[in-house]
Design an enzyme around this catalytic site. Sequence first.
Site, PDB file in Angstrom:
ATOM      1  N   ASP A  54       0.835  -1.201   0.000  1.00  0.00           N
ATOM      2  CA  ASP A  54       0.000   0.000   0.000  1.00  0.00           C
ATOM      3  C   ASP A  54       0.871   1.254   0.000  1.00  0.00           C
ATOM      4  OD1 ASP A  54      -2.275   1.739   0.388  1.00  0.00           O
ATOM      5  OD2 ASP A  54      -1.779   1.779   2.514  1.00  0.00           O
ATOM      6  N   GLU A 122      -1.970  -5.298  -3.494  1.00  0.00           N
ATOM      7  CA  GLU A 122      -1.009  -4.592  -2.646  1.00  0.00           C
ATOM      8  C   GLU A 122       0.017  -5.547  -2.051  1.00  0.00           C
ATOM      9  OE1 GLU A 122      -3.710  -0.813  -1.120  1.00  0.00           O
ATOM     10  OE2 GLU A 122      -3.792  -2.711  -0.016  1.00  0.00           O
TER      11      GLU A 122
END
Length: 240
Positions: A54, A122
Site C-alpha cells: 500500500d 497490494e
Amino acid sequence: MATSGNFFVQIQQKLGFRVFNKKIYEEAFTHSSLNLKDSNGKAINFERLEFLGDALLTAIIAEYLYFYYPKAKEGNLTKLRAKIVSRTKLNQISKEMRLFELAQISKSSKNFGDDIHGNLLESLIGAIFVDIGYQKTKNYVIKKIIKPFIDMSSLDNLVLSYKAFLIEWGQKEKKEIKFIIQDDFGSDQKVYYCAKILLDNELLAKSKAKSKKKAEEKAAKIAARILKIAPKPIHVYNGK
C-alpha cells in the site's frame, strides 16, 4: 485457487520475470483464514505485505503523476492519486489480473468481501519489493499496472464517492440531503441494506446492496443521475 504444484509457474507468468524469493510470494497470497504460523509462532499471511505494498504503490503513483503532469498543482495531483489508489480501482485491477486465482484460503471461508482483490494486489507489490527491490518494483507497477489499467485521460471524471459528491452539492445549493439505512431481508433470507436518500424530506432515490457503504453509493449515483448533476473535471494541465 492455485495448487502448490503450479503456483510458481502461474506467478512467474503473471509477473513476467524470474522469482527469487519463493516464500515471500507464497506469503503474499496466503489468507489469514488458514491460521498458518512459522516455527517461531509468527502468523503467515499477506497482511504485512499488504501494508508494505500500500505504501509503495502510493509512493510510486505519486512520483509517476509528478513527472506525468509537470505543471499540475499539488491539490489536483492529490485528487488524481486518490482516484488511482482507491479501493474500488485496485479491486478492479486485481480482478482483471485474476490474482484471486492464486489465493490460498481456507475452504470453510466464503465471505471475503470485494476488498480482498485490492488487498492481494497490494501484497503482491510488497512481495516484489522484498524480492527484487524498489526500482524493479516501480518498473513493474508502471509497465504492468499503470499503463495497462489506468486511463489517465478518464481520471478527471472518475468519482471516488457519489455520497460525498451529493452531500457537497446539497451544501452548495442549500438543499437538505439525508441518507437513511434499513435492513432488507431478501427472499433468500440474506441480509441486504436499503439506502434511501431524502431531498428536503422527499424521497429522491433508493437502492440496496450487501453492505451499507455500497447501498449508499448506489443510491447516491442514482440521485445524481436524477438531478442531472455531475462532478466538475479536475482539468489537469500537463504542459505537453
